[in-house]
Write an enzyme that holds these catalytic residues in place. Structure first.
Site: not given
Length: 284
Positions: A90, A183, A213-214
């Site tokens: 953040q 990408k 994370s995922t």
């Protein structure tokens, strides 16, 4: 001398084995849930070690309370070693009215600590928010040593250009090639990923990044590498912030998944403790 917070208890035994002198600290909660801290030793300088993984807010408050307790005991110089720094992602305002959360946390720590050491923070530029000396500690040596023999004459890839510096640091230690995935959006719902300017056919590949994370990006990258004819595929990441089921999903997609022990997980096989203890040795 080191003080070990609740976010680094999993590192304490190894730190002692490497000769770290540790000040005992009592950490508990009152019946209403408030935190209680009591420092059991004395001195003039101390290094407080604690990651701020879940519950993040509680561990950040604990760092502040330990800092206050040490100042109350007469310690004149304090260093905070935060292997995993919560709120590091953040780092900017996306919508009007939001805080820059990493700035708020660093400024709070700066009330007590003179120096801050973080292992592979998401955006190194955010260390400028800390009012004192702030250092980003690289895990490259630890990752390179763990995967070196397994990788052989392979190559190191970053999942995107932003992580290229991490791939470069590991690759240079191993003396191998490095690159990153690019990408490219090919439709409103589809994104293509492809390694840039390297031939992976028949080569072992190590993908490195700061946070997992995922695991979706790693799984996709692995699938692409398999199609391109890569050999064994390894994933080496600094911070294992795993969503539920992510370890199993990524482990099935690659030949080995290993993260450092900034956060304790079932795949925290790479130790950054020598780097932490070495901070003390470097100052002596």
């Amino acid at each position: 001398m080191f003080v070990i917070g609740s976010g680094a208890k999993h590192l304490e035994d190894e730190m002692r084995q490497l000769g770290a002198e540790i000040i005992e600290v009592e950490l508990r909660k009152f019946p209403d849930g408030e935190k209680y801290v009591r420092v059991m030793g004395s001195g003039s300088e101390a290094t407080v070690v604690s990651s701020t993984f879940y519950p993040q807010d509680e561990r950040i408050l604990e760092l502040l309370l330990i800092g206050d307790a040490l100042r109350e005991r007469g310690f004149e110089k304090l260093r905070a070693v935060v292997p995993y720094f919560a709120y590091s992602r953040q780092d900017r305002v996306v919508k009007e009215g939001e805080p820059v959360s990493v700035r708020a946390v660093m400024r709070a720590l700066g009330l007590y600590y003179d120096e801050l050491y973080v292992v592979d923070i998401h955006n190194p530029r955010t260390l400028s928010y800390f009012p004192g000396k702030a250092i980003n500690v690289s895990p490259a040596r630890a990752i390179a040593e763990y995967f070196g023999e397994k990788l052989g004459e392979g190559l190191v890839l970053a999942p995107d250009k932003g992580a290229l510096g991490r791939a470069k640091a590991v690759a240079e230690l191993l003396g191998v090639e490095y690159s990153h995935f690019e990408k490219r959006r090919i439709s409103p719902t589809e994104v293509e990923m492809r390694p840039v300017e390297v031939d992976v056919r028949g080569k072992n590949v190590l993908i490195v990044d700061d946070i997992i994370s995922t695991g979706g990006t790693m799984i996709k990258a692995s699938s692409i590498l398999r199609k391109l004819g890569a050999g064994r595929i390894f994933v080496g990441v600094t911070h294992g912030v795993f969503a539920e089921g992510a370890i199993e999903r990524v482990s099935k997609a690659v030949d080995e998944l290993a993260v450092t022990n900034t956060i304790p997980t079932p795949v925290s096989r790479i130790s950054i403790v020598p780097e932490i203890v070495g901070l003390q040795s470097a100052r002596e």
